[in-house]
Motif scaffolding. Structure first.
Motif, mmCIF file in Angstrom:
data_model
loop_
_atom_site.group_PDB
_atom_site.id
_atom_site.type_symbol
_atom_site.label_atom_id
_atom_site.label_comp_id
_atom_site.label_asym_id
_atom_site.label_seq_id
_atom_site.Cartn_x
_atom_site.Cartn_y
_atom_site.Cartn_z
ATOM 1 N N GLY A 67 -7.448 -6.211 2.534
ATOM 2 C CA GLY A 67 -6.414 -6.367 1.524
ATOM 3 C C GLY A 67 -6.474 -5.254 0.497
ATOM 4 O O GLY A 67 -7.074 -4.205 0.756
ATOM 5 N N PHE A 68 -5.884 -5.490 -0.654
ATOM 6 C CA PHE A 68 -5.917 -4.468 -1.711
ATOM 7 C C PHE A 68 -5.719 -5.127 -3.072
ATOM 8 O O PHE A 68 -5.078 -6.181 -3.176
ATOM 9 N N THR A 69 -6.264 -4.519 -4.102
ATOM 10 C CA THR A 69 -6.311 -5.205 -5.402
ATOM 11 C C THR A 69 -4.940 -5.311 -6.065
ATOM 12 O O THR A 69 -4.738 -6.184 -6.895
ATOM 13 N N HIS A 70 -3.989 -4.438 -5.704
ATOM 14 C CA HIS A 70 -2.655 -4.543 -6.292
ATOM 15 C C HIS A 70 -1.811 -5.627 -5.631
ATOM 16 O O HIS A 70 -0.680 -5.855 -6.036
ATOM 17 N N CYS A 71 -2.343 -6.256 -4.604
ATOM 18 C CA CYS A 71 -1.601 -7.292 -3.880
ATOM 19 C C CYS A 71 -1.228 -8.417 -4.847
ATOM 20 O O CYS A 71 -2.085 -8.967 -5.529
ATOM 21 N N PRO A 72 0.065 -8.769 -4.917
ATOM 22 C CA PRO A 72 0.494 -9.737 -5.920
ATOM 23 C C PRO A 72 0.076 -11.183 -5.634
ATOM 24 O O PRO A 72 -0.137 -11.949 -6.550
ATOM 25 N N ASP A 73 0.001 -11.564 -4.367
ATOM 26 C CA ASP A 73 -0.246 -12.987 -4.123
ATOM 27 C C ASP A 73 -1.227 -13.308 -3.003
ATOM 28 O O ASP A 73 -2.166 -14.059 -3.202
ATOM 29 N N VAL A 74 -0.996 -12.719 -1.809
ATOM 30 C CA VAL A 74 -1.794 -13.132 -0.653
ATOM 31 C C VAL A 74 -3.291 -12.894 -0.866
ATOM 32 O O VAL A 74 -4.114 -13.786 -0.666
ATOM 33 N N CYS A 75 -3.622 -11.681 -1.303
ATOM 34 C CA CYS A 75 -5.053 -11.354 -1.449
ATOM 35 C C CYS A 75 -5.767 -12.213 -2.492
ATOM 36 O O CYS A 75 -6.815 -12.791 -2.190
ATOM 37 N N PRO A 76 -5.214 -12.317 -3.710
ATOM 38 C CA PRO A 76 -5.918 -13.168 -4.677
ATOM 39 C C PRO A 76 -6.033 -14.612 -4.207
ATOM 40 O O PRO A 76 -7.061 -15.259 -4.436
ATOM 41 N N ASP A 158 1.935 -3.807 3.187
ATOM 42 C CA ASP A 158 2.002 -4.978 4.065
ATOM 43 C C ASP A 158 0.704 -5.019 4.854
ATOM 44 O O ASP A 158 0.261 -3.982 5.355
ATOM 45 N N HIS A 159 0.125 -6.180 4.984
ATOM 46 C CA HIS A 159 -1.120 -6.226 5.758
ATOM 47 C C HIS A 159 -1.352 -7.595 6.369
ATOM 48 O O HIS A 159 -0.841 -8.600 5.879
ATOM 49 N N THR A 160 -2.139 -7.600 7.430
ATOM 50 C CA THR A 160 -2.537 -8.861 8.041
ATOM 51 C C THR A 160 -3.481 -9.575 7.083
ATOM 52 O O THR A 160 -4.215 -8.944 6.333
HETATM 53 NI NI NI Z 1 -2.727 -8.770 0.075
#
Ligand code: NI
Length: 193
Positions: A67-76, A158-160
């Motif tokens: 993932g990535f830290t700027h991800c708005p929803d999925v990652c957190p 976009d990421h899995t």
């Molecule tokens: Ni994400």
């Protein structure tokens, strides 16, 4: 007790036993057989700025998430769910680890990752690397990500969002369904110990 009552009673009892057995089978953690075609060695830099490889995770099962830290929803959300599941493993899960691999090495420096993972369970290690190493790991894990330009000139990715469960030898067991109560996910993690 007359036979007329006894036989239906026994049949009902047998039915209850079968139901209980089915429930036990359904609740049992899934079987754990490693899949060799997913995963493998990696060489990254941890959020502490230190080299980190699969060998640093040897000895206990661990989770992998891209993932990535700027991800708005999925990652957190996923990292929060992973934290909750790790917490739910209690003392028995002390040796478990999770690896959050950034697919945004341009923005996610070790310092930024360190700040980011401080919001989550301390067993979650974040890592980055140069694009070549990240891409190699993403391919090895059959994952996917794609940079998407934004109107303001920036970009998102976009990421899995699969959460991989690796065994104590670092072999891929399966993707973990995080859409369950943390206590249930914790059973899967503990079963891999
Ligand atoms: Ni994400």
């Amino acid at each position: 007790m007359s036979r007329r009552i006894l036989i239906p009673a026994l049949a009902a009892l047998l039915g209850l036993c079968l139901l209980a057995l089915a429930a036990l089978v359904a609740l049992r953690p899934e079987p754990t057989k490693p899949v060799a075609s997913v995963g493998g060695p990696f060489a990254l830099t941890s959020h502490e700025g230190k080299p980190i490889t699969e060998q640093d995770f040897a000895g206990a099962p661990f989770l992998v998430f891209f993932g990535f830290t700027h991800c708005p929803d999925v990652c957190p959300t996923k990292l929060f769910e992973m934290s909750e599941a790790l917490r739910a493993t209690g003392e028995r899960g002390a040796a478990l680890r999770a690896l959050f691999v950034s697919v945004d090495p341009e923005r996610d420096t070790p310092a930024i990752l360190k700040d980011y993972v401080s919001n989550f369970d301390p067993r979650i290690v974040a890592a980055t690397a140069d694009q070549v190493r990240i891409d190699a790991m993403v391919r090895a894990y059959r994952a996917y990500y794609k940079r998407v330009p934004l109107k303001d000139g920036g970009y998102t990715i976009d990421h899995t969002a699969g959460v991989y469960l690796m065994d104590k030898q670092g072999r891929f067991l399966r993707l973990i369904d995080m859409n369950r109560r943390p206590e249930i996910v914790a059973q899967d993690l503990l079963a891999a110990l």
